[in-house]
Design a protein around this motif. Structure first.
Motif, PDB file in Angstrom:
ATOM      1  N   GLY A  67       0.772  -1.252   0.067  1.00 38.91           N
ATOM      2  CA  GLY A  67       0.133  -0.047   0.014  1.00 38.91           C
ATOM      3  C   GLY A  67       0.761   1.253  -0.104  1.00 38.91           C
TER       4      GLY A  67
ATOM      5  N   ARG B   9       0.672   3.651  -3.269  1.00 36.15           N
ATOM      6  CA  ARG B   9      -0.878   4.168  -3.114  1.00 36.15           C
ATOM      7  C   ARG B   9      -0.665   5.447  -2.091  1.00 36.15           C
ATOM      8  NH1 ARG B   9      -3.628   0.561  -0.437  1.00 36.15           N
ATOM      9  NH2 ARG B   9      -3.490   1.830   1.417  1.00 36.15           N
TER      10      ARG B   9
ATOM     11  N   ALA C 140      -1.009   9.445  -3.287  1.00 37.84           N
ATOM     12  CA  ALA C 140      -2.092  10.032  -2.654  1.00 37.84           C
ATOM     13  C   ALA C 140      -1.652  11.390  -2.299  1.00 37.84           C
ATOM     14  CB  ALA C 140      -3.126   9.229  -1.909  1.00 37.84           C
TER      15      ALA C 140
ATOM     16  N   MET D 124      -2.636   0.701 -10.415  1.00 44.64           N
ATOM     17  CA  MET D 124      -2.679   1.748  -9.184  1.00 44.64           C
ATOM     18  C   MET D 124      -3.222   2.969  -9.780  1.00 44.64           C
ATOM     19  SD  MET D 124       0.652   2.962  -6.960  1.00 44.64           S
ATOM     20  CE  MET D 124       1.538   3.829  -8.291  1.00 44.64           C
TER      21      MET D 124
ATOM     22  N   GLN E 155      -7.127   3.242 -10.082  1.00 42.13           N
ATOM     23  CA  GLN E 155      -7.591   3.359  -8.491  1.00 42.13           C
ATOM     24  C   GLN E 155      -7.907   4.706  -8.205  1.00 42.13           C
ATOM     25  OE1 GLN E 155      -5.623   1.774  -5.203  1.00 42.13           O
ATOM     26  NE2 GLN E 155      -6.612  -0.368  -5.732  1.00 42.13           N
ATOM     27  N   PHE E 156      -7.052   5.840  -8.977  1.00 37.56           N
ATOM     28  CA  PHE E 156      -7.029   7.228  -8.697  1.00 37.56           C
ATOM     29  C   PHE E 156      -7.877   7.701  -9.521  1.00 37.56           C
ATOM     30  CE2 PHE E 156      -3.845   8.369  -5.357  1.00 37.56           C
ATOM     31  CZ  PHE E 156      -3.211   6.892  -5.271  1.00 37.56           C
TER      32      PHE E 156
ATOM     33  N   ARG F  17     -11.522  11.260  -3.141  1.00 41.85           N
ATOM     34  CA  ARG F  17     -10.830   9.957  -3.457  1.00 41.85           C
ATOM     35  C   ARG F  17      -9.437   9.775  -2.944  1.00 41.85           C
ATOM     36  NH1 ARG F  17     -12.604   7.659  -9.466  1.00 41.85           N
ATOM     37  NH2 ARG F  17     -11.440   5.426  -9.133  1.00 41.85           N
ATOM     38  N   LEU F  18      -8.745  10.797  -3.103  1.00 42.01           N
ATOM     39  CA  LEU F  18      -7.169  11.034  -2.602  1.00 42.01           C
ATOM     40  C   LEU F  18      -7.241  10.465  -1.139  1.00 42.01           C
ATOM     41  CD1 LEU F  18      -5.575  13.963  -4.222  1.00 42.01           C
ATOM     42  CD2 LEU F  18      -5.707  11.595  -4.933  1.00 42.01           C
TER      43      LEU F  18
ATOM     44  N   GLN G  70      -9.421   8.942   0.669  1.00 40.75           N
ATOM     45  CA  GLN G  70      -9.781   7.756   0.811  1.00 40.75           C
ATOM     46  C   GLN G  70      -8.619   6.716   0.571  1.00 40.75           C
ATOM     47  OE1 GLN G  70     -12.918   6.486  -2.180  1.00 40.75           O
ATOM     48  NE2 GLN G  70     -14.485   6.565  -0.640  1.00 40.75           N
ATOM     49  N   LEU G  71      -8.102   6.898  -0.598  1.00 38.13           N
ATOM     50  CA  LEU G  71      -6.948   6.105  -0.752  1.00 38.13           C
ATOM     51  C   LEU G  71      -5.901   6.230   0.189  1.00 38.13           C
ATOM     52  CD1 LEU G  71      -7.082   6.429  -4.728  1.00 38.13           C
ATOM     53  CD2 LEU G  71      -7.372   4.459  -3.448  1.00 38.13           C
ATOM     54  N   ARG G  72      -5.491   7.302   0.747  1.00 32.96           N
ATOM     55  CA  ARG G  72      -4.593   7.694   1.636  1.00 32.96           C
ATOM     56  C   ARG G  72      -4.811   6.988   2.995  1.00 32.96           C
ATOM     57  NH1 ARG G  72      -1.233   8.022   4.519  1.00 32.96           N
ATOM     58  NH2 ARG G  72       0.640   9.504   4.974  1.00 32.96           N
TER      59      ARG G  72
ATOM     60  N   LYS H 178      -6.680   4.467   3.499  1.00 30.46           N
ATOM     61  CA  LYS H 178      -6.924   2.927   3.434  1.00 30.46           C
ATOM     62  C   LYS H 178      -5.942   2.255   4.215  1.00 30.46           C
ATOM     63  CE  LYS H 178      -7.494  -0.640   0.067  1.00 30.46           C
ATOM     64  NZ  LYS H 178      -7.395  -1.039  -1.444  1.00 30.46           N
TER      65      LYS H 178
END
Ligand SMILES: CC(C)(COP(=O)(O)OP(=O)(O)OC[C@H]1O[C@@H](n2cnc3c(N)ncnc32)[C@H](O)[C@@H]1OP(=O)(O)O)[C@@H](O)C(=O)NCCC(=O)NCCS
Length: 179
Positions: free
Chosen positions: A94, A97, A101, A129, A132-133, A164-165, A167-169, A171
């Motif tokens: 991860g 990601r 992010a 990857m 996903q962004f 979205r950033l 959320q990905l940050r 996770k």
């Protein structure tokens, strides 16, 4: 190296000259056409458009080790991703990601609203990857890579989506099982 199965702390910070040798080792291990080491010095010292960032990890209060880097060029309201890599032993946790992010959030906070990059047609890990962004393939640069004549896909993210950033940050990272 981190010990599998135990939690570790990532930290993201600006790249400094003292980091360049380790960053370059990661570059050489990650790409068939690595940048020369001096390119990183140039980006840090002489290119005002350049934003060079590293991710380091530490475990059990040990000395942190650099696990990856990203270089972005901010030009007007666009962020061009010049390079991003995570060293092999640290992949699939991860870290790519969160590094991406963070870098895109930094760009967004500076008023940048779109991002683009080139990626090898065969590089499915990176493409997954980017997808996903929200990056999408916007075109092909034929025979872009000099080593094997491979095409580059041009991927764009427009607009950058801060929710979205976030959320990905946020996770959770993967702590390997060690088995
Ligand atoms: C691309 C790269 C930076 C990804 O870093 P990473 O830390 O391993 O990626 P993460 O663990 O954060 O994974 C993020 C997402 O990327 C995708 N991904 C990463 N590695 C993948 C793989 N080997 N196969 C398929 N998807 C992959 C997945 O969608 C993953 O999300 P998931 O964990 O929810 O499945 C890393 O593989 C790398 O350094 N590759 C060599 C350099 C490179 O190709 N850079 C990109 C140049 S354009």
């Amino acid at each position: 190296m981190i010990v599998p199965g135990k939690p570790f702390e990532p930290r993201i910070r600006p790249m400094e000259l003292k980091d360049v040798q380790r960053v370059w080792e990661i570059d050489v291990a990650s790409f068939s056409l690595p940048w020369p080491e001096r390119s990183y010095r140039f980006e840090i010292l002489e290119n005002p458009a350049s934003h060079c960032t590293i991710l380091e990890v530490s475990q059990d209060g040990q000395q942190p080790e650099i696990a990856g880097m990203i270089v972005m060029w901010f030009i007007l309201d666009e962020a061009h991703i010049g390079t991003i890599a995570i060293d092999k032993p640290y992949r699939r946790l991860g870290l790519g990601r969160i590094l991406l992010a963070d870098a895109l959030m930094d760009a967004y906070q500076k008023g940048i609203r779109m991002s683009f990059l080139e990626v090898r047609r065969s590089n499915q890990a990176a493409q997954a990857m980017y997808e996903q962004f929200g990056f999408q393939v916007a075109g092909v640069r034929n025979r872009y890579y000099k080593d094997n004549g491979e095409d580059a896909l041009l991927m764009t993210l427009n607009p950058i989506q801060p929710a979205r950033l976030k959320q990905l940050r946020e996770k959770p990272l993967i702590v390997e099982s060690g088995n």
